[in-house]
Design a protein around this motif. Structure first.
Motif, short mmCIF file in Angstrom:
data_model
loop_
_atom_site.label_atom_id
_atom_site.label_comp_id
_atom_site.label_asym_id
_atom_site.label_seq_id
_atom_site.Cartn_x
_atom_site.Cartn_y
_atom_site.Cartn_z
N GLN A 4 0.81 -1.26 -0.02
CA GLN A 4 -0.18 0.09 -0.08
C GLN A 4 0.98 1.16 0.09
N ALA A 5 1.03 1.81 -1.06
CA ALA A 5 1.61 3.27 -1.11
C ALA A 5 0.70 4.42 -0.86
N SER A 6 1.49 5.41 -0.17
CA SER A 6 0.58 6.54 0.20
C SER A 6 1.88 7.77 0.22
N GLY A 8 1.42 10.73 -1.76
CA GLY A 8 1.64 11.54 -2.68
C GLY A 8 0.61 12.68 -2.53
N LEU A 19 7.17 9.45 0.71
CA LEU A 19 6.19 8.54 0.39
C LEU A 19 6.27 7.42 1.13
N CYS A 21 5.48 3.01 1.86
CA CYS A 21 4.93 1.76 1.07
C CYS A 21 4.89 0.80 2.24
N ILE A 92 2.92 8.99 -11.26
CA ILE A 92 2.32 8.18 -10.33
C ILE A 92 3.79 7.20 -9.76
N TYR A 94 5.04 4.12 -7.78
CA TYR A 94 4.57 2.80 -7.41
C TYR A 94 5.92 2.02 -6.39
N GLN A 119 -0.48 -0.11 -5.64
CA GLN A 119 -1.53 0.61 -6.26
C GLN A 119 -1.26 1.94 -6.93
N THR A 121 0.66 6.16 -5.87
CA THR A 121 0.43 7.20 -5.35
C THR A 121 0.80 8.37 -6.36
N GLN A 122 0.03 9.43 -6.50
CA GLN A 122 0.17 10.55 -7.25
C GLN A 122 1.11 11.70 -6.81
#
Length: 127
Positions: A4-6, A8, A19, A21, A92, A94, A119, A121-122
């Motif tokens: 789970q990436a977050s 962004g 970021l 993960c 994005i 990953y 998934q 993260t932008q």
């Protein structure tokens, strides 16, 4: 293993962002984490990787000196600290891993070596 990436978001040029993960599941079978990014209209490219045991880190030339990859002691979260961001970093992002074996150094940037992906993260960097 699930990733789970977050982290962004929208950042001004010159700014910083981190970021994360988070890996869950059979994390004992992980031997590293890679970060990749895909900008609009471009191929996905390698950014950085952290490999263990040995705590080896690898960076694309385009981010060397600006990005730092690290992980927590529990080996469940990998971070990508990004500084001095530029509009060309917009993409994005990953995280990805390979289970069961370490990726050799010569292949660390090869996304085909990674078979579990988060998934994305932008990140948007405004000028």
């Amino acid at each position: 293993v699930q990733l789970q990436a977050s982290g962004g978001g929208l950042v001004q040029a010159g700014g910083s962002l981190r970021l994360s993960c988070v890996a869950s599941g059979s994390t004992f079978s992980m031997y590293g984490m890679g970060w990749f990014r895909q900008a609009p209209g471009k191929e996905r490219e390698f950014v950085a990787a952290y490999r263990w045991p040995g705590d080896n880190t690898y960076y694309a030339d385009s981010v060397k000196g600006r990005f730092t990859v690290s992980r927590d002691n529990a080996k469940t979260t990998t971070y990508l600290q990004m500084t001095n961001l530029a509009p060309e970093d917009t993409a994005i992002y990953y995280c990805a891993t390979r289970l069961g074996s370490r990726i050799i150094t010569s292949a660390i940037a090869n996304q085909r070596m990674y078979h579990t992906w988060g998934q994305g993260t932008q990140l948007t960097v405004s000028s």
